[in-house]
Write an enzyme that holds these catalytic residues in place. Structure first.
Site, PDB file in Angstrom:
ATOM      1  N   LEU A 242      42.988  33.151  35.248  1.00 30.44           N
ATOM      2  CA  LEU A 242      42.977  34.212  36.241  1.00 30.44           C
ATOM      3  C   LEU A 242      43.092  35.513  35.464  1.00 30.44           C
ATOM      4  O   LEU A 242      43.921  35.630  34.551  1.00 30.44           O
ATOM      5  CB  LEU A 242      44.154  34.089  37.210  1.00 30.44           C
ATOM      6  CG  LEU A 242      44.017  33.144  38.401  1.00 30.44           C
ATOM      7  CD1 LEU A 242      45.326  33.119  39.187  1.00 30.44           C
ATOM      8  CD2 LEU A 242      42.867  33.549  39.300  1.00 30.44           C
ATOM      9  N   ASP A 243      42.265  36.488  35.807  1.00 30.79           N
ATOM     10  CA  ASP A 243      42.318  37.759  35.114  1.00 30.79           C
ATOM     11  C   ASP A 243      43.696  38.399  35.254  1.00 30.79           C
ATOM     12  O   ASP A 243      44.444  38.117  36.195  1.00 30.79           O
ATOM     13  CB  ASP A 243      41.261  38.718  35.672  1.00 30.79           C
ATOM     14  CG  ASP A 243      39.861  38.157  35.528  1.00 30.79           C
ATOM     15  OD1 ASP A 243      39.590  37.519  34.500  1.00 30.79           O
ATOM     16  OD2 ASP A 243      39.056  38.372  36.445  1.00 30.79           O
ATOM     17  N   ARG A 244      44.003  39.291  34.344  1.00 34.49           N
ATOM     18  CA  ARG A 244      45.291  39.989  34.380  1.00 34.49           C
ATOM     19  C   ARG A 244      45.507  40.690  35.716  1.00 34.49           C
ATOM     20  O   ARG A 244      46.621  40.720  36.245  1.00 34.49           O
ATOM     21  CB  ARG A 244      45.333  40.998  33.235  1.00 34.49           C
ATOM     22  CG  ARG A 244      46.648  41.750  33.111  1.00 34.49           C
ATOM     23  CD  ARG A 244      46.547  42.817  32.049  1.00 34.49           C
ATOM     24  NE  ARG A 244      47.791  43.584  31.956  1.00 34.49           N
ATOM     25  CZ  ARG A 244      47.888  44.758  31.350  1.00 34.49           C
ATOM     26  NH1 ARG A 244      46.814  45.296  30.787  1.00 34.49           N
ATOM     27  NH2 ARG A 244      49.040  45.397  31.305  1.00 34.49           N
TER      28      ARG A 244
ATOM     29  N   SER B 264      44.319  39.843  38.601  1.00 31.27           N
ATOM     30  CA  SER B 264      44.217  38.918  39.732  1.00 31.27           C
ATOM     31  C   SER B 264      45.536  38.167  39.902  1.00 31.27           C
ATOM     32  O   SER B 264      46.346  38.091  38.973  1.00 31.27           O
ATOM     33  CB  SER B 264      43.079  37.918  39.516  1.00 31.27           C
ATOM     34  OG  SER B 264      41.840  38.596  39.415  1.00 31.27           O
TER      35      SER B 264
END
Length: 208
Positions: A40-42, A44
């Protein structure tokens, strides 16, 4: 083997170390030798699975199995029917078309805890919440898809991964999978590869 689900907060990296000193999984999860399944992106939030089961990890991230990932997405503006149809049919990002997706406009704000820090609102531009279910996990895919149809993502929360949901977790919390969750996950992963298809509709109340 260990199987954990974690509610990743905003601003946390999906890794255990960072040379720049940014928040990582190490600040929340004391269990050794477990690794995140996918990323998961930072910027998100939401459901992250961690395990030391390499076979299961490989199955979940392999696109040929078409495992579903469901997100609640707050976008800038009000999407047109054409934009929603584009998301459903697939859009071109990074030179390749995305797989068909399931998209639903949420009629009310989903029951999520406030984000810290909160998103930046523009008074003159409304926002809309969507429920978006994908069967692939390309880099920053949801954000690229919504940007491609003119509705940039403001907040992104993954609420389901395969048969698992965020139910019972608050941001920063983790727990071992229950026996029932693990059984559903194994059944999902170790069957025969199947063609990607969307079989269910998720209600607003499902994960929480």
């Amino acid at each position: 083997m260990r199987y954990l689900k974690f509610y990743k907060p905003y601003g946390v990296l999906t890794q255990f170390t960072d040379r720049q000193g940014r928040p990582t999984l190490k600040s929340f999860i004391p269990v050794p030798r477990v690794y995140p399944v996918g990323r998961l992106d930072r910027d998100s939030e939401g459901l992250l699975l961690l395990t030391d089961d390499g076979r299961l990890n490989a199955c979940l991230i392999d696109p040929k199995f078409g495992h579903e990932r469901t997100y609640w997405v707050q976008v800038e503006g009000i999407p047109t029917p054409q934009a929603l149809q584009q998301l459903e049919k697939g859009v071109i990002i990074q030179g390749r078309k995305t797989r068909p997706a399931q998209v639903r406009v949420l009629t009310e704000e989903p029951p999520l805890p406030p984000r810290d820090p909160p998103i930046r609102f523009r008074r003159s531009i409304p926002t809309t919440w969507l429920e978006l279910t994908l069967q692939e996990g390309r880099n920053r895919q949801v954000r690229r898809m919504t940007a491609a149809v003119g509705i940039p993502t403001l907040r992104l929360v993954r609420v389901r991964l395969g048969p698992l949901s965020l139910e019972g977790l608050a941001p920063g919390q983790w727990q071992d999978l229950s026996e029932a969750e693990l059984a559903r996950l194994r059944q999902c992963c170790f069957g025969q590869p199947r063609r990607p298809q969307l079989k269910r509709e998720l209600s607003l109340q499902h994960p929480f």
